[in-house]
Design an enzyme around this catalytic site. Structure first.
Site, short mmCIF file in Angstrom:
data_model
loop_
_atom_site.label_atom_id
_atom_site.label_comp_id
_atom_site.label_asym_id
_atom_site.label_seq_id
_atom_site.Cartn_x
_atom_site.Cartn_y
_atom_site.Cartn_z
N GLU A 43 50.57 -1.27 19.49
CA GLU A 43 50.63 -1.01 18.05
C GLU A 43 49.60 -1.90 17.38
O GLU A 43 49.56 -3.11 17.62
CB GLU A 43 52.02 -1.32 17.46
CG GLU A 43 52.07 -0.95 15.97
CD GLU A 43 53.31 -1.42 15.21
OE1 GLU A 43 53.46 -1.01 14.06
OE2 GLU A 43 54.10 -2.20 15.77
N ASP A 95 41.70 -8.90 15.83
CA ASP A 95 41.23 -7.86 14.91
C ASP A 95 40.88 -6.62 15.70
O ASP A 95 40.12 -6.69 16.67
CB ASP A 95 39.98 -8.39 14.16
CG ASP A 95 39.60 -7.49 13.00
OD1 ASP A 95 39.75 -6.25 13.12
OD2 ASP A 95 39.14 -8.03 11.98
N ASP A 117 46.40 -0.35 6.38
CA ASP A 117 45.83 -0.65 5.05
C ASP A 117 44.92 0.50 4.61
O ASP A 117 44.07 0.94 5.38
CB ASP A 117 45.03 -1.96 5.11
CG ASP A 117 45.93 -3.16 5.39
OD1 ASP A 117 47.11 -3.11 4.99
OD2 ASP A 117 45.46 -4.12 6.01
N LYS A 121 38.44 1.70 -1.49
CA LYS A 121 37.02 1.84 -1.89
C LYS A 121 36.22 2.55 -0.80
O LYS A 121 36.36 2.21 0.39
CB LYS A 121 36.42 0.46 -2.15
CG LYS A 121 37.00 -0.20 -3.38
CD LYS A 121 36.28 -1.49 -3.72
CE LYS A 121 36.87 -2.05 -5.00
NZ LYS A 121 37.09 -3.47 -4.95
N ASP A 153 52.51 6.60 4.03
CA ASP A 153 52.97 7.29 2.81
C ASP A 153 51.79 7.54 1.87
O ASP A 153 51.98 8.09 0.79
CB ASP A 153 54.05 6.47 2.09
CG ASP A 153 53.48 5.18 1.51
OD1 ASP A 153 52.68 4.53 2.22
OD2 ASP A 153 53.81 4.83 0.38
N THR A 192 59.48 1.55 10.10
CA THR A 192 58.81 0.27 9.97
C THR A 192 59.28 -0.38 8.66
O THR A 192 59.93 0.27 7.84
CB THR A 192 57.27 0.45 9.91
OG1 THR A 192 56.90 0.91 8.62
CG2 THR A 192 56.77 1.43 10.97
N GLU A 193 58.88 -1.64 8.47
CA GLU A 193 59.24 -2.32 7.21
C GLU A 193 58.69 -1.55 6.01
O GLU A 193 59.40 -1.32 5.03
CB GLU A 193 58.72 -3.76 7.18
CG GLU A 193 59.58 -4.76 7.93
CD GLU A 193 59.11 -5.02 9.35
OE1 GLU A 193 58.22 -4.29 9.84
OE2 GLU A 193 59.66 -5.95 9.99
N TYR A 194 57.41 -1.15 6.09
CA TYR A 194 56.79 -0.41 4.98
C TYR A 194 57.43 0.95 4.79
O TYR A 194 57.61 1.41 3.67
CB TYR A 194 55.28 -0.26 5.21
CG TYR A 194 54.47 -1.39 4.65
CD1 TYR A 194 54.67 -2.70 5.07
CD2 TYR A 194 53.49 -1.17 3.69
CE1 TYR A 194 53.93 -3.75 4.56
CE2 TYR A 194 52.74 -2.22 3.17
CZ TYR A 194 52.96 -3.51 3.61
OH TYR A 194 52.22 -4.54 3.09
N GLU A 195 57.76 1.59 5.89
CA GLU A 195 58.36 2.93 5.80
C GLU A 195 59.70 2.87 5.06
O GLU A 195 59.99 3.71 4.21
CB GLU A 195 58.58 3.46 7.23
CG GLU A 195 59.10 4.87 7.30
CD GLU A 195 59.06 5.41 8.73
OE1 GLU A 195 58.57 4.69 9.63
OE2 GLU A 195 59.54 6.53 8.93
N1 SAM Z 1 52.87 -1.67 10.41
C1 SAM Z 1 53.65 -2.47 9.46
C2 SAM Z 1 54.61 -1.60 8.71
O1 SAM Z 1 54.47 -0.37 8.76
O2 SAM Z 1 55.55 -2.14 8.10
C3 SAM Z 1 52.72 -3.27 8.52
C4 SAM Z 1 51.86 -2.45 7.60
S1 SAM Z 1 50.71 -3.45 6.66
C5 SAM Z 1 50.24 -2.43 5.34
C6 SAM Z 1 49.26 -3.39 7.69
C7 SAM Z 1 49.17 -4.51 8.71
O3 SAM Z 1 48.04 -4.30 9.54
C8 SAM Z 1 48.99 -5.89 8.11
O4 SAM Z 1 49.92 -6.78 8.67
C9 SAM Z 1 47.55 -6.26 8.43
O5 SAM Z 1 47.36 -7.65 8.57
C10 SAM Z 1 47.35 -5.52 9.72
N2 SAM Z 1 45.94 -5.17 9.98
C11 SAM Z 1 45.10 -4.57 9.11
N3 SAM Z 1 43.88 -4.40 9.67
C12 SAM Z 1 43.96 -4.90 10.92
C13 SAM Z 1 43.04 -5.03 11.98
N4 SAM Z 1 41.75 -4.61 11.83
N5 SAM Z 1 43.44 -5.58 13.14
C14 SAM Z 1 44.72 -6.02 13.28
N6 SAM Z 1 45.65 -5.94 12.29
C15 SAM Z 1 45.28 -5.39 11.14
#
Ligand code: SAM
Length: 215
Positions: A43, A95, A117, A121, A153, A192-195
């Site tokens: 994931e 990353d 995310d 932009k 979403d 997920t938490e966001y879901e």
């Molecule tokens: N997946 C979780 C959920 O659905 O509840 C978290 C969603 S949150 C909007 C996005 C997560 O992805 C953040 O914790 C962010 O730090 C991580 N993230 C964003 N870009 C990333 C990248 N290039 N590599 C690793 N993690 C990344």
């Protein structure tokens, strides 16, 4: 998502046997890091990790790796794993831009992207995890019969993700614009938490499942 900078987060991650901060050193030999050999599912962008914790608990016959960029966020997942001690779950602080340096060609069987995310932009479009640029990276590390699952979403991000399939190695094997109202695709769904947060506000959840295009 970035939490406040939890003091000592980096130190705790570095001290944990579950966390890999130099994942490129394990490229091509992740199976040796698990007690059992099994298909490897990852994931990307775990956030606080409820999804992958539940997934790994439900599927002991699969090996999982959760990847998260921010130490303070990964620490929340690590705390859950320290309590559960799932043998089939490891964590990478890293990353996804460098994902091809973390995994060898064909090493991964399935990739989960959850509520990535949106980077609204245009000039940041290449940073979106379901972008064409990222699909090309996933193409390198995924097995021939590999699968990608993406939930969000954010309808504009989802439309962008569907457009990114053109010219990629992947096709949508299944798509829904309202996951929770789709009995087939929602079966076994792990929130997920966001879901949980955004579906409680009435937002519909979009999801696709990708497989490779037939040659
Ligand atoms: N997946 C979780 C959920 O659905 O509840 C978290 C969603 S949150 C909007 C996005 C997560 O992805 C953040 O914790 C962010 O730090 C991580 N993230 C964003 N870009 C990333 C990248 N290039 N590599 C690793 N993690 C990344």
């Amino acid at each position: 998502m970035r939490l406040r900078n939890v003091p000592r987060a980096r130190e705790e991650l570095t001290a944990s046997p579950y966390v890999y901060e130099d994942p490129a050193a394990y490229r091509g030999r992740w199976q040796e890091e698990f007690p059992e050999k099994a298909p490897l599912h990852i994931e990307i962008g775990t956030g606080k990790g409820r999804f992958i914790m539940e997934l790994a608990a439900r599927n002991p016959g699969i090996n999982y790796i959760g990847i998260e960029k921010y130490s303070s966020v990964l620490l929340r997942l690590l705390e859950k794993q320290q309590e559960a001690q799932l043998q089939n779950l490891l964590l990478i602080r890293g990353d996804a831009e460098a994902i091809e340096t973390y995994f060898a060609p064909g090493e991964v069987s399935r990739i989960y992207l959850n509520f990535s995310d949106p980077w609204p932009k245009d000039r940041h479009a290449r940073r979106r995890l379901p972008s064409r640029e990222f699909l090309a990276r996933y193409d390198h590390i995924l097995a021939r019969d590999g699968v990608i699952e993406f939930k969000t979403d954010q309808r504009p991000l989802f439309d962008f993700a569907l457009e990114a399939l053109e010219g990629s190695a992947f096709r949508a094997a299944a798509v829904t614009f309202d996951l929770h109202a789709d009995p087939v695709m929602n079966e076994g769904n792990i929130m997920t938490e966001y879901e949980e947060r955004f579906s409680a506000k009435g937002n519909k959840i979009c999801k696709y499942i990708l497989t490779r295009k037939e040659e």
